[in-house]
Design a protein around this motif. Structure first.
Motif, short mmCIF file in Angstrom:
data_model
loop_
_atom_site.label_atom_id
_atom_site.label_comp_id
_atom_site.label_asym_id
_atom_site.label_seq_id
_atom_site.Cartn_x
_atom_site.Cartn_y
_atom_site.Cartn_z
N THR A 125 0.81 -1.22 0.00
CA THR A 125 0.00 0.00 0.00
C THR A 125 0.85 1.27 0.00
OG1 THR A 125 -0.10 -0.11 2.41
CG2 THR A 125 -1.92 -1.14 1.20
N GLY A 126 2.12 1.14 -0.30
CA GLY A 126 3.06 2.24 -0.15
C GLY A 126 3.08 3.23 -1.30
N THR A 133 8.11 -1.73 -5.27
CA THR A 133 8.63 -2.49 -4.13
C THR A 133 8.25 -3.96 -4.26
OG1 THR A 133 8.37 -0.51 -2.76
CG2 THR A 133 8.67 -2.59 -1.62
N ARG A 221 16.09 -0.06 -3.48
CA ARG A 221 15.08 0.68 -2.71
C ARG A 221 15.84 1.56 -1.72
NH1 ARG A 221 15.36 -4.64 -1.68
NH2 ARG A 221 13.75 -6.14 -2.22
N SER A 222 15.31 2.76 -1.48
CA SER A 222 15.97 3.65 -0.52
C SER A 222 14.97 4.65 0.02
CB SER A 222 17.12 4.41 -1.20
OG SER A 222 16.59 5.35 -2.12
N GLY A 223 15.38 5.37 1.06
CA GLY A 223 14.54 6.42 1.62
C GLY A 223 15.30 7.73 1.73
N PHE A 358 5.53 9.48 -1.55
CA PHE A 358 5.41 10.07 -0.22
C PHE A 358 6.30 9.30 0.75
CE2 PHE A 358 1.01 12.26 0.15
CZ PHE A 358 1.35 13.11 -0.86
N GLY A 359 6.74 10.02 1.75
CA GLY A 359 7.59 9.38 2.75
C GLY A 359 9.03 9.29 2.31
N ALA A 361 10.14 7.55 -0.23
CA ALA A 361 10.43 6.19 -0.71
C ALA A 361 10.86 6.22 -2.17
CB ALA A 361 9.19 5.32 -0.56
N ASN A 362 11.86 5.43 -2.50
CA ASN A 362 12.36 5.36 -3.87
C ASN A 362 12.55 3.90 -4.28
OD1 ASN A 362 13.07 8.33 -4.08
ND2 ASN A 362 14.41 7.73 -2.39
N ASN B 101 2.56 5.95 3.90
CA ASN B 101 3.97 6.33 3.79
C ASN B 101 4.27 7.66 4.49
OD1 ASN B 101 4.43 4.16 2.10
ND2 ASN B 101 5.68 5.35 0.66
N LEU B 104 5.74 7.52 7.84
CA LEU B 104 7.07 6.92 7.74
C LEU B 104 8.09 7.97 7.30
CD1 LEU B 104 6.21 3.46 6.11
CD2 LEU B 104 6.37 4.08 8.54
N GLY B 115 16.98 3.78 4.84
CA GLY B 115 16.68 2.53 4.14
C GLY B 115 15.35 2.58 3.40
N PRO B 116 14.95 1.45 2.80
CA PRO B 116 13.67 1.40 2.08
C PRO B 116 12.50 1.80 2.97
CG PRO B 116 14.97 -0.57 1.66
CD PRO B 116 15.69 0.18 2.73
N VAL B 117 11.48 2.38 2.33
CA VAL B 117 10.24 2.79 3.02
C VAL B 117 9.11 1.94 2.43
CG1 VAL B 117 8.66 4.68 3.49
CG2 VAL B 117 11.13 5.11 3.36
N VAL B 118 8.52 1.08 3.27
CA VAL B 118 7.58 0.07 2.76
C VAL B 118 6.32 0.06 3.63
CG1 VAL B 118 7.28 -2.37 2.19
CG2 VAL B 118 9.56 -1.33 2.04
N ALA B 119 5.16 -0.01 2.97
CA ALA B 119 3.90 -0.15 3.69
C ALA B 119 3.14 -1.33 3.10
CB ALA B 119 3.07 1.12 3.59
#
Lengths: 370, 176
Positions: A125-126, A133, A221-223, A358-359, A361-362, B101, B104, B115-119
């Motif tokens: 749901t990201g 992902t 994946r990264s943030g 959003f957040g 996230a990549n 997200n 987060l 790191g990765p951001v996952v929901a």
């Protein structure tokens, strides 16, 4: 720096199903992005009278979301034609709302009945990286030898709630056109999509003579660690995701011949993504064809990364690069070699598909021609 | 799905804990308990791991954020649908928190987690007070796959029922 486990298997795509505003299947989508013909029209599905924007890229006779997802799963599964189903995980990307559980349950029940699959394993749901992902996780499961095959599906149909929320956030293009990386861009436009791919061990696909549409050569994946919803302007984290994908594949930046950018048409996000591309590709950026096919099929949110993976696979197969439509003129802060006219022929071995959400996230997916 | 990577727990946190009454508000988020719920469980876990006297933000770490919620943010989704159905404007803050997200992103920025951001929404509910099995398996996959050195897993469920409080549990995981 990432330390990637040595792969035990090579993940390949053997089945693909697509529904988008461009039509049913990959062919009409490939034709539209190849010529840069946007699918946006005035929204009549619901009332947009109180909104600043009135356009989106919509399926003409929208099915229920679960039915759209089931259609593309059937299409992808028929193409891959595997012998056994019950051990195949189904990773599903959906928008998080009051209907998420009901849609997932319906997809799970129907795939069990129709295809003998074991139901939905997990729902992602990201936001705009949800399906990217899921693809990365599917590839990781196959690469590590945990699974020989994974089905990934995603669906998003534009509804009044999401449209109103994006309007409230001033995220939608005021002029009704999605113009990635262009001067004068004012935001994004939403789009319908349902997409499914079968990802499996190349050796298993070869054993039964299955068609290999493309190879998932790398993923990252990264943030950003920057903000609730705004992208980090320096593009550093998105570049790390791209570099992780390249490192995993053992591919040099110069070997990448096309980038399907996330390119939402957002003034801030497009500039950050351009910065990430310059970080990753250095001097090669000037000779690297880039486009955002969102300018044609719209932003499908949780389904966007999977839709753009389908576009990227098609481009590698056809040798026709998607056009970055809606262009008005250069943004000096971007400085990319955009694909502005089609058809543009090229035959890269590798293409990169990027998305951010959003957040902070990549995700980055590196796709290799079969 | 079995991924066969052993993990160890570095710290835990949750809501409610003994003595908890009102969920602390979270600046920038409105109309729903979901994001404050996620944030308080995560911050308790991260603070336990960091130690009580160390300043925030700490040095960046390659820590993934993995939010698992079967309910999702139902109050925000309901508020958006209600505003849209009336033809009125949706409050802009609801756009920002319309996806899990967002909180987060708040946590990642405050604690410098790169790191990765996952929901995800698990299809099998977790035992109350425990992390969903599927989330633990996904955390193990992320650790084994190399994009993260640690994973902060947060399981949060919003009930919208006064008799049954919202609950969240968080754990910081690393490879064993």
């Amino acid at each position: 720096m990432s330390s990637h486990a040595p792969p035990r298997a090579r993940p390949v795509v053997t089945g693909l199903g697509v529904r988008s505003a461009c039509g049913h299947g990959i062919d009409p989508l490939a034709a539209a992005v190849g010529l840069g013909t946007p699918a946006f029209d005035t929204v009549t599905r619901f009332d947009t009278g109180g909104r600043r924007t009135h356009r989106a890229a919509l399926l003409p006779d929208p099915p229920q979301l679960a039915d759209a997802v089931l259609d593309v799963i059937d299409e992808a599964w028929r193409q891959a034609d595997p012998e056994d189903a019950d051990t195949t995980p189904l990773l599903l990307a959906l928008h998080s709302d009051l209907n998420t559980r009901a849609v997932a349950d319906r997809v799970g029940e129907a795939t069990s009945t129709r295809r003998g699959l074991g139901g939905v394993t997990r729902v992602y749901t990201g936001a705009c990286v949800a399906s990217g992902t899921a693809v990365a996780d599917a590839a990781a499961l196959v690469s590590a030898g945990h699974r020989s095959r994974v089905l990934v599906a995603a669906g998003h149909l534009v509804g009044p709630g999401v449209f109103a929320a994006f309007d409230a956030g001033r995220a939608l293009a005021r002029d009704g056109s999605l113009r990635p990386f262009s001067a004068g861009r004012t935001g994004t436009l939403l789009g319908d999509a349902a997409v499914a791919v079968v990802i499996e061990d190349e050796a298993a696909a070869e054993r039964r003579g299955a068609p290999v549409l493309a190879r998932i050569a790398g993923w990252g994946r990264s943030g950003d660690a920057h903000h609730v919803c705004r992208p980090a302007p320096d593009g550093r984290a998105l570049a790390l995701a791209a570099e992780s994908a390249l490192a995993r594949a053992g591919v040099a930046p110069e070997e990448v011949g096309y980038v399907n950018a996330g390119g939402t048409g957002s003034p801030l996000a497009d500039r950050a993504e351009a910065a990430a591309l310059h970080r990753t590709f250095g001097r090669h950026t000037g000779r690297l064809p880039v486009s955002s096919s969102k300018s044609v099929h719209g932003h499908a949110l949780e389904a966007s990364a999977l839709l753009e993976l389908a576009v990227t696979i098609s481009a590698l197969s056809s040798g026709l690069l998607p056009v970055n439509a809606g262009w008005l003129g250069p943004d000096p802060d971007c400085g990319l070699d955009l694909v502005l006219e089609g058809p543009r022929e090229a035959h890269p071995r590798y293409a990169l598909s990027l998305n951010s959400a959003f957040g902070g996230a990549n995700t980055a997916l590196l796709v290799a021609a079969p | 799905m079995t991924t066969a990577t052993a993990v160890r727990v570095l710290a835990r946190g949750g809501w409610p804990e003994p003595g908890d009454t009102e969920l602390p508000p979270l600046a920038g988020f409105t109309a729903s308990s979901f994001s404050p719920l996620v944030a308080v469980a995560a911050e308790r876990c991260l603070r336990t791991h960091l130690g009580p006297d160390r300043p925030v933000p700490p040095a960046p770490t390659r820590t993934a954020l993995l939010l698992a919620s079967s309910s999702g943010d139902r109050a925000t989704a309901r508020a958006i649908d209600t505003a849209a159905a009336s033809g009125g404007r949706v409050p802009p803050l609801l756009f920002f928190q319309s996806n899990p997200n967002a909180v987060l992103g708040h946590l990642a920025a405050r604690w410098q987690l790169t790191g990765p951001v996952v929901a995800v929404a698990p299809t099998t509910p977790a035992v109350p007070g425990e992390l969903p099995v599927d989330a633990l398996e996904l955390a193990a996959l992320l650790l084994a796959d190399g994009d993260a050195d640690q994973v902060l897993v947060i399981s949060a469920e919003q009930t919208e029922d006064r008799r049954c409080p919202d609950r969240a549990v968080a754990a910081l995981l690393a490879r064993a």
